[in-house]
Design an enzyme around this catalytic site. Structure first.
Site, mmCIF file in Angstrom:
data_model
loop_
_atom_site.group_PDB
_atom_site.id
_atom_site.type_symbol
_atom_site.label_atom_id
_atom_site.label_comp_id
_atom_site.label_asym_id
_atom_site.label_seq_id
_atom_site.Cartn_x
_atom_site.Cartn_y
_atom_site.Cartn_z
ATOM 1 N N HIS A 87 -12.254 27.134 -38.318
ATOM 2 C CA HIS A 87 -12.189 28.588 -38.206
ATOM 3 C C HIS A 87 -11.112 29.015 -37.213
ATOM 4 C CE1 HIS A 87 -13.528 32.312 -36.049
ATOM 5 N NE2 HIS A 87 -13.319 32.756 -37.258
ATOM 6 N N GLU A 90 -7.843 28.811 -38.757
ATOM 7 C CA GLU A 90 -7.619 29.967 -39.641
ATOM 8 C C GLU A 90 -6.922 31.079 -38.860
ATOM 9 O OE1 GLU A 90 -11.292 31.999 -40.950
ATOM 10 O OE2 GLU A 90 -10.069 33.755 -40.505
ATOM 11 N N HIS A 91 -7.372 31.322 -37.635
ATOM 12 C CA HIS A 91 -6.727 32.352 -36.799
ATOM 13 C C HIS A 91 -5.275 31.972 -36.483
ATOM 14 C CE1 HIS A 91 -10.156 34.974 -35.228
ATOM 15 N NE2 HIS A 91 -10.705 34.190 -36.133
ATOM 16 N N GLU A 167 -15.520 37.103 -31.158
ATOM 17 C CA GLU A 167 -16.124 37.104 -32.500
ATOM 18 C C GLU A 167 -17.510 36.447 -32.439
ATOM 19 O OE1 GLU A 167 -13.695 35.098 -35.385
ATOM 20 O OE2 GLU A 167 -14.992 35.645 -37.060
#
Lengths: 466, 487
Positions: A87, A90-91, A167
């Site tokens: 994840h 992904e950023h 997040e």
């Protein structure tokens, strides 16, 4: 609206429908004569020399395009120490490459009328671009630059850690349902990496190294580990030409190490309790379920719908309407590469009784395991599933998501168009069998969030009572 | 399954953002790109329009792409019809409309919708009740029957009322245990608008819902449900001529509402600063909104304001997201929104950050707002923002439900197809001076701000005082604004 909120869940559910291949000639004919199937007939695919598969679905109705790039990497590919890395990566894919430096990917895309996002699951990382057709070549240039030449700047990595931690705070640490779900998932698996939360454990978010990121990029961000979907106001020949120009020069990489850990059969119920400042309790139940491509997947999909979808569903009626022990019941069925969890989520009212909720769930889940559902219930679930199928095919993004789901999890996008007939083929007995297989007590993890009162509030209440 | 994503921001109801970076070699030539996207503008399809005897407006559009039919029914009134102290009455009525109507009780009604794979739900809006539905086209007749029953023959069964009311109260309490990014807007509107109807929580609050009785619901229904309040738009796979006949028969006899439709009093920007601090004792991050009153849906500057908002906080590279997320890593998302209603609604910035960086993030927001008001946006940013709005507009009118909703929205505000058809021209031809004027009108001045913070009060109380006089309440309080907030 409720059903729209369920679209995402539904899409994953849809993912599980392709392997049950008892076809019916009548259903197949129906599918072929429908407008969407006709549009689907225009789909073309090509595999580039570097192994990247490109699938194009031309839909001329609206002058926009959805481009989805699916990479076969998710938290399933992680281990302790690097949890959440898929994840986080992904950023990083948005944070600068060679031709387009830091911030340029978004800035250039938006200046050409495009927007983007991405998501990471246990199984995949998917990059999504939505843009006007005039931006097509620019988008290919942007995507090629980051896939060929991503820069992983240590300063940017540090800043992005803060973003991802924020997040996590929003979706887990300050969200009781997210918190409980994380604990249940981590308890349900003891061996398989599906135990790892996609967002990652806090200490790992703080601990990724430069080497971890660079290795991840080399290993998983290879054209041969991806599938590209382009849907909308395009012609396949144009897309293939651009893919060959921009993406084909990027070399293939050795295939990543396969994940071969198989979760051992669970031999007894597991429980997890979370005590947290809250107004209301929560009960989550997670059962080891099926892979997306398993033959019983469509039956399990319909079963979860019969139990939880709509105000007429069994669990809503019993728990919310009749017994009034819950304010909401939701269901979800994972449909990944490996056997995933099937969930029941129950929100209780303040002061609600989790034990009573559990007892009622026991009763209802035993009932579907021992007695067949009715014809009317099965018909209803099939109708909902098929209507959802059509809802996905209303938008370019829905088409790209659905097509990608079938291509990646079932190995062939054409399976998408066989989904309605596979739902139709499911019998009441198959639904009962899958219920008996999945909803065993020894196969489940039960999570309960027990509300605690803030000490300051308790003191104030005591003072008020004096 | 949770999808973890790159972006989660934007409150954006209308528009959007920002990157104040200098144009680089990779930047497009704005004029060329603008022409390309403007060419791809979308037009609203032509509708068959009927006005029924009772004043109901019906708009029908055939679209045979997929075998679905969607509708949007808007009933003027909504939460504006809630009497003072009975906030949530429209919402309770909306829920009960779905709990049995005509020959069907609550369960039979739900069964009728679910059994064909349909969806049908009533949403309480600030100025209207919105009924939305989608069915397979083969079930169009059933859809009309259910809608007609729901509107004209609701049962308002006492047992269902008691159960629904209890559940709604519990849901409000339970919602406070979840992600607060959605809920903070309710606190903001309540605090900012005070006694004005726009301050009413749409779903009511725990305190106002609990005492509502069946007589209240019946009175609301008598006053606010009726054929003259109805705007119905249907889009999808049907024969318009046949459907028109069917709808005329099903809805043409619906009586008028007993009262004239309520009208919202004017709103205006508030002077001075005010801060609401909502205590969540276990919070590890602070959620905040900062804003003031903006514009109405029919404001002639809507497109210029949308450009303003897009550049400030309506897209990923917006000024706010660039400063608070991309450059500093303070948050996962920062954005801004224009909430448009018949009277000017809220223009607000929204974000969240860990408790320790609350002041840093708020200071940054105030600095950005002040700088933006003073300098506006440069030519490159304006060009990019125009292009972004042009490119992102067509997908908002892609589905039958989106189209039906748009038709009803336009009719509700007395607008017509030009709102959609001329959109690309208005965006393309936006003039910098006009955009700057709109920007300086809606982006609040530093001395006139409403701030709402939800977080750990013990740790951020002192910081909050820096931004203005503070009113405090607890997240667990059974209402959304302290009583003294009434203005």
């Amino acid at each position: 609206m409720l059903r729209q909120k369920l679209y995402i869940t539904g899409l994953f559910l849809l993912a599980g429908t392709s392997a049950c291949a008892q076809g019916r000639a009548a259903a197949a004919e129906t599918a072929v004569t429908t407008p969407a199937a006709k549009a689907g007939a225009r789909i073309q695919e090509r595999v580039l020399k570097n192994g990247l598969k490109v699938i194009v679905w031309p839909v001329p109705a609206n002058p926009s395009v959805s481009l989805y790039n699916w990479f076969r990497v998710g938290s399933r590919n992680e281990r302790p120490g690097i949890t959440g890395l898929s994840h986080f990566f992904e950023h990083m894919m948005f944070n600068g490459a060679k031709k387009y430096g830091p911030g340029e990917f978004d800035r250039v895309m938006e200046a050409h009328g495009g927007r983007n996002n991405a998501y990471t699951s246990e199984d995949v990382t998917v990059y999504q671009d939505w843009f006007p057709r005039s931006a097509l070549e620019t988008i290919f240039d942007l995507e090629a630059d980051r896939l060929a030449n991503l820069s992983i700047d240590p300063k940017v990595v540090e800043s992005e850690r803060g973003v991802v931690y924020s997040e996590r705070r929003s979706s887990v640490d300050n969200d009781n349902s997210g918190l409980l779900m994380e604990q249940v998932q981590a308890t349900a698996f003891v061996a398989h990496p599906y135990q790892i939360p996609v967002i990652g454990w806090p200490s790992d978010i703080e601990g990724w190294t430069q080497q971890d990121l660079e290795r991840y990029f080399r290993t998983y961000y290879a054209p041969n580990n991806a599938t590209l979907l382009v849907v909308g106001a395009v012609t396949p020949s144009d897309v293939f030409a651009l893919a060959e120009k921009y993406l084909e020069p990027i070399p293939a990489q050795p295939a990543p190490e396969p994940v071969h850990t198989v979760e051992p059969v669970q031999q007894g119920e597991r429980r997890v309790v979370v005590r947290k400042l809250a107004q209301a309790p929560l009960v989550h139940m997670a059962f080891h379920g099926l892979r997306g491509r398993d033959a019983e997947a469509p039956a399990l999909d319909l079963l979860v719908r019969i139990l939880t979808e709509g105000d007429s569903s069994r669990l809503h009626r019993r728990l919310v309407e009749e017994e009034r022990v819950a304010i909401r019941v939701q269901g979800s069925r994972g449909a990944g590469f490996d056997p995933s969890l099937t969930w029941v989520f129950v929100d209780l009212p303040p002061g609600g009784d989790p034990a009573r909720v559990e007892a009622l769930l026991d009763e209802e889940l035993a009932r579907v395991s021992t007695t067949e559902v009715t014809d009317a219930e099965l018909r209803k679930a099939k109708n909902i599933a098929v209507a959802d199928f059509w809802r996905y095919l209303e938008t370019n993004s829905g088409r790209a998501q659905a097509l990608g789901t079938y291509e990646v999890f079932h190995g062939d996008w054409k399976e998408l168009f066989r989904a309605p007939e596979r739902y139709e083929a499911v019998t009441r007995e198959q639904v009962r069998q899958v219920a008996a297989k999945v909803f065993g007590r020894d196969n489940r993890t039960v999570g309960v969030l027990v509300p605690e009162t803030a000490s300051s509030e308790a003191e104030q209440m005591q003072e008020a009572a004096r | 399954m949770k999808g973890w994503t790159k972006t989660a921001l934007v409150l954006g109801l209308t528009a959007s953002m920002a990157g104040a970076q200098q144009p680089s070699a990779a930047a497009p030539k704005p004029q060329t790109v603008q022409r390309d996207a403007a060419r791809d503008s979308v037009k609203l399809p032509k509708a068959r329009v009927l006005t029924l005897k009772n004043g109901a407006l019906v708009q029908l559009v055939e679209d045979h792409d997929v075998p679905l039919v969607s509708f949007s029914a808007r009933l003027r009134g909504g939460a504006l019809g809630d009497p003072q102290g009975k906030e949530g009455l429209a919402a309770l009525t909306a829920e009960l409309l779905q709990k049995g109507a005509g020959a069907r009780d609550a369960h039979q009604f739900a069964e009728a919708v679910d059994s064909v794979g349909g969806s049908l739900a009533v949403y309480p809006g600030r100025e209207s009740l919105d009924v939305m539905g989608q069915f397979m086209s083969r079930d169009t007749a059933l859809m009309v029957e259910l809608l007609a029953d729901l509107l004209q023959r609701p049962r308002f069964d006492p047992a269902e009322l008691e159960k629904t009311r209890a559940r709604m109260v519990s849901e409000l309490a339970a919602e406070k245990d979840g992600d607060l990014r959605g809920l903070i807007g309710t606190y903001f509107q309540a605090f900012h608008f005070g006694a004005h109807p726009y301050g009413r929580p749409l779903g009511g609050c725990e305190a106002s819902l609990a005492p509502l009785q069946r007589e209240d619901v019946l009175a609301y229904a008598r006053a606010h449900l009726g054929g003259d309040r109805l705007i119905l738009s249907v889009v999808g796979d049907f024969d318009a001529k046949q459907l028109a006949t069917r709808l005329e028969k099903a809805l043409g006899g619906w009586a008028r509402a007993a009262s004239p439709a309520p009208v919202a009093p004017p709103t205006q920007p508030l002077k001075g600063r005010r801060v609401l601090l909502v205590d969540k004792p276990d919070a590890t991050q602070t959620y905040f909104w900062v804003g003031n009153t903006g514009i109405s849906r029919t404001d002639p500057s809507l497109v210029d304001v949308s450009l303003t908002n897009t550049a400030l906080g309506g897209r990923f590279t917006s000024l706010l997201n660039t400063a608070l997320r991309i450059k500093s890593g303070l948050t996962y998302g920062a954005g801004s929104a224009v909430i448009t209603t018949t009277q000017p609604g809220v223009f607000a910035v929204s974000s969240y950050t860990k408790t320790e960086s609350t002041t840093q993030a708020l200071d940054l927001v105030l600095e950005i707002l002040a700088g933006y008001r003073q300098q506006g946006m440069d030519a490159a940013t304006l060009a990019s923002t125009q292009e972004y709005m042009l490119g992102q507009f067509p997908p908002t009118l892609e589905t039958s439900l989106q189209l039906a909703t748009k038709f009803s929205e336009l009719a509700f505000y007395g607008l017509d197809a030009r709102d959609v058809d001329d959109f690309s021209t208005r965006v393309s031809s936006a003039e910098p001076a006009r955009v700057l004027a709109a920007l300086q009108r809606v982006v609040p001045a530093s001395e006139d701000l409403t701030l709402v913070l939800i977080g750990k009060a013990a740790d951020i109380r002192e910081a909050a005082r820096k931004y203005g006089p503070v009113t405090e309440m607890r997240l667990s309080d059974p209402f959304f604004a302290p009583p003294q907030a009434g203005r």
